[in-house]
Motif scaffolding. Structure first.
Motif, PDB file in Angstrom:
ATOM      1  N   SER A 136       3.539  11.414   3.933  1.00  0.00           N
ATOM      2  CA  SER A 136       2.475  10.616   4.532  1.00  0.00           C
ATOM      3  C   SER A 136       1.674   9.876   3.463  1.00  0.00           C
ATOM      4  O   SER A 136       1.573  10.316   2.315  1.00  0.00           O
ATOM      5  CB  SER A 136       1.531  11.498   5.356  1.00  0.00           C
ATOM      6  OG  SER A 136       0.883  12.448   4.524  1.00  0.00           O
ATOM      7  N   LEU A 137       1.110   8.736   3.855  1.00  0.00           N
ATOM      8  CA  LEU A 137       0.223   7.977   2.980  1.00  0.00           C
ATOM      9  C   LEU A 137      -1.174   8.562   3.086  1.00  0.00           C
ATOM     10  O   LEU A 137      -1.707   8.719   4.186  1.00  0.00           O
ATOM     11  CB  LEU A 137       0.217   6.502   3.397  1.00  0.00           C
ATOM     12  CG  LEU A 137      -0.624   5.553   2.538  1.00  0.00           C
ATOM     13  CD1 LEU A 137      -0.052   5.435   1.129  1.00  0.00           C
ATOM     14  CD2 LEU A 137      -0.721   4.174   3.206  1.00  0.00           C
TER      15      LEU A 137
ATOM     16  N   SER B 273      -3.359   1.748  11.160  1.00  0.00           N
ATOM     17  CA  SER B 273      -2.313   0.750  11.386  1.00  0.00           C
ATOM     18  C   SER B 273      -1.280   0.756  10.264  1.00  0.00           C
ATOM     19  O   SER B 273      -0.139   0.339  10.475  1.00  0.00           O
ATOM     20  CB  SER B 273      -2.936  -0.647  11.520  1.00  0.00           C
ATOM     21  OG  SER B 273      -3.435  -1.110  10.279  1.00  0.00           O
ATOM     22  N   LEU B 274      -1.677   1.240   9.077  1.00  0.00           N
ATOM     23  CA  LEU B 274      -0.733   1.379   7.968  1.00  0.00           C
ATOM     24  C   LEU B 274       0.147   2.617   8.119  1.00  0.00           C
ATOM     25  O   LEU B 274       1.103   2.795   7.365  1.00  0.00           O
ATOM     26  CB  LEU B 274      -1.489   1.479   6.638  1.00  0.00           C
ATOM     27  CG  LEU B 274      -2.169   0.217   6.111  1.00  0.00           C
ATOM     28  CD1 LEU B 274      -3.010   0.564   4.883  1.00  0.00           C
ATOM     29  CD2 LEU B 274      -1.138  -0.848   5.760  1.00  0.00           C
ATOM     30  N   GLY B 275      -0.198   3.477   9.058  1.00  0.00           N
ATOM     31  CA  GLY B 275       0.532   4.730   9.215  1.00  0.00           C
ATOM     32  C   GLY B 275       0.024   5.817   8.298  1.00  0.00           C
ATOM     33  O   GLY B 275       0.722   6.821   8.072  1.00  0.00           O
ATOM     34  N   ALA B 276      -1.200   5.657   7.766  1.00  0.00           N
ATOM     35  CA  ALA B 276      -1.778   6.676   6.890  1.00  0.00           C
ATOM     36  C   ALA B 276      -2.212   7.896   7.702  1.00  0.00           C
ATOM     37  O   ALA B 276      -2.370   7.831   8.923  1.00  0.00           O
ATOM     38  CB  ALA B 276      -2.956   6.103   6.120  1.00  0.00           C
ATOM     39  N   ARG B 277      -2.422   9.001   6.997  1.00  0.00           N
ATOM     40  CA  ARG B 277      -2.825  10.253   7.638  1.00  0.00           C
ATOM     41  C   ARG B 277      -4.071  10.801   6.965  1.00  0.00           C
ATOM     42  O   ARG B 277      -4.208  10.741   5.746  1.00  0.00           O
ATOM     43  CB  ARG B 277      -1.687  11.281   7.540  1.00  0.00           C
ATOM     44  CG  ARG B 277      -2.024  12.630   8.140  1.00  0.00           C
ATOM     45  CD  ARG B 277      -0.852  13.582   8.057  1.00  0.00           C
ATOM     46  NE  ARG B 277      -1.254  14.932   8.403  1.00  0.00           N
ATOM     47  CZ  ARG B 277      -0.461  15.995   8.320  1.00  0.00           C
ATOM     48  NH1 ARG B 277       0.795  15.847   7.905  1.00  0.00           N
ATOM     49  NH2 ARG B 277      -0.886  17.192   8.650  1.00  0.00           N
TER      50      ARG B 277
ATOM     51  N   TYR C 107       0.830  -1.212   0.000  1.00  0.00           N
ATOM     52  CA  TYR C 107       0.000   0.000   0.000  1.00  0.00           C
ATOM     53  C   TYR C 107       0.863   1.260   0.000  1.00  0.00           C
ATOM     54  O   TYR C 107       0.467   2.289  -0.543  1.00  0.00           O
ATOM     55  CB  TYR C 107      -0.939  -0.012   1.206  1.00  0.00           C
ATOM     56  CG  TYR C 107      -2.269  -0.672   0.931  1.00  0.00           C
ATOM     57  CD1 TYR C 107      -2.365  -2.056   0.805  1.00  0.00           C
ATOM     58  CD2 TYR C 107      -3.432   0.072   0.782  1.00  0.00           C
ATOM     59  CE1 TYR C 107      -3.574  -2.673   0.552  1.00  0.00           C
ATOM     60  CE2 TYR C 107      -4.646  -0.537   0.525  1.00  0.00           C
ATOM     61  CZ  TYR C 107      -4.714  -1.901   0.406  1.00  0.00           C
ATOM     62  OH  TYR C 107      -5.919  -2.508   0.136  1.00  0.00           O
ATOM     63  N   TRP C 108       2.021   1.186   0.606  1.00  0.00           N
ATOM     64  CA  TRP C 108       2.923   2.334   0.650  1.00  0.00           C
ATOM     65  C   TRP C 108       3.775   2.454  -0.613  1.00  0.00           C
ATOM     66  O   TRP C 108       3.955   3.549  -1.150  1.00  0.00           O
ATOM     67  CB  TRP C 108       3.868   2.203   1.855  1.00  0.00           C
ATOM     68  CG  TRP C 108       3.372   2.828   3.119  1.00  0.00           C
ATOM     69  CD1 TRP C 108       2.658   2.225   4.112  1.00  0.00           C
ATOM     70  CD2 TRP C 108       3.568   4.184   3.541  1.00  0.00           C
ATOM     71  NE1 TRP C 108       2.399   3.108   5.127  1.00  0.00           N
ATOM     72  CE2 TRP C 108       2.949   4.320   4.811  1.00  0.00           C
ATOM     73  CE3 TRP C 108       4.213   5.285   2.984  1.00  0.00           C
ATOM     74  CZ2 TRP C 108       2.946   5.523   5.513  1.00  0.00           C
ATOM     75  CZ3 TRP C 108       4.218   6.481   3.691  1.00  0.00           C
ATOM     76  CH2 TRP C 108       3.587   6.597   4.929  1.00  0.00           C
TER      77      TRP C 108
END
Length: 301
Positions: A110-111, A138-142, A71-72
């Motif tokens: 940022s994602l 949890s993916l670290g998205a913003r 995803y990243w």
């Protein structure tokens, strides 16, 4: 005389294995052309519409162990070309293409989950998802911090991605800015999520005497291989519930079968204005704005 209606197409879009960017864009374009041939002036695709491009990965197996990295590091690589393709489709078919949302890596690193609207004149507008799911966190998205307001035909339009339709504060702000049509690209993977989004769409339409058009992703690509995601949902167009509009449950249209479809509806702007001018229920005109200001002050808002 200014035209007071808008023909809108919302796509019940199948999640399938897309082996290449070309294959994915062909999938989209077939549906855009169909919508345009039916006279639609705007077409809406779902949230994370390009998720099927996980199948284009050929250097490793797509599993739950790799999905965060995919995803990243993989899906965002397609987004710029997807937007270029959507711009071309809008121009060539003379239709506004709300091309769904897609993963991108923002300038701040940022994602983001970002939806794009392409106009036939080449303009592109975007909207980041505001309220992220636990999985996205949890993916670290913003989440985003701004709300888009644009014009399509006679309507002033906002776009709220999936969970954002469940937060009435966002819609109230958009209504304050003149919005009377909300586009809602959506992705849910269980029956509870379907009802949250559908109920949110209907509630926002009732509360604010506006139209909400929702496009869902459905089906599965079989990925990740060890725990495939199954997307569910049916396309929906919702409006006010009152004597003026004359639809008792507020559902102007929805799909019935679980297959890819283009759902097309004529949205009457004059009818919406008439609903707002003469509400059967309290409606926008009878809001207690003085009381709301007091309550917000007490909440520290």
């Amino acid at each position: 005389m200014t035209k007071a209606s808008l023909k809108v197409a919302t796509i019940q879009f199948e999640l399938r294995q897309e082996k290449s960017l070309h294959e994915y864009l062909e999938h989209m374009e077939t549906l855009v052309k169909h919508a345009a041939e039916q006279g639609a002036e705007v077409v809406l695709f779902p949230e994370l519409a390009s998720t099927g491009l996980l199948a284009a990965i050929d250097d490793h197996a797509v599993t739950t162990a790799s999905i965060a990295s995919d995803y990243w590091k993989v899906l965002p690589l397609f987004t710029e070309d997807i937007v270029a393709g959507v711009v071309r489709m809008a121009r060539e078919n003379n239709i506004v293409v709300a091309g769904g949302s897609h993963n991108r890596v923002a300038d701040d690193g940022s994602l983001r989950n970002t939806a794009f609207i392409a106009h036939p004149d080449g303009r592109v507008e975007s909207q980041d998802k505001i309220h992220l799911t636990p999985q996205e966190h949890s993916l670290g998205a913003r989440g985003g911090d701004e709300l888009l307001v644009t014009k399509i035909g006679p309507f002033t339009v906002g776009l709220l991605i999936c969970a954002d339709i469940q937060f009435p504060e966002l819609t109230r702000y958009l209504v304050h800015k003149g919005v009377d049509l909300i586009l809602c690209p959506s992705l849910t993977w269980n029956r509870r999520g379907v009802h949250r989004v559908r109920t949110g769409c209907q509630a926002r339409a009732i509360e604010n005497q506006l139209y909400v058009v929702m496009s869902p992703l459905f089906g599965t690509s079989g990925l990740p291989t060890d725990s495939p995601m199954y997307a569910v949902g049916k396309a929906l167009v919702s409006g006010p519930v009152d004597r003026t509009v004359g639809i008792n449950d507020g559902i102007l249209a929805t799909t019935e079968s679980a297959e890819e479809q283009v759902l097309i509806v004529d949205l009457d702007h004059d009818l919406l204005l008439a609903s707002r001018a003469n509400p059967e229920a309290p409606g926008l005109a009878l809001r207690r704005l003085d009381l709301y200001a007091k309550l917000q002050a007490e909440m520290g808002a």
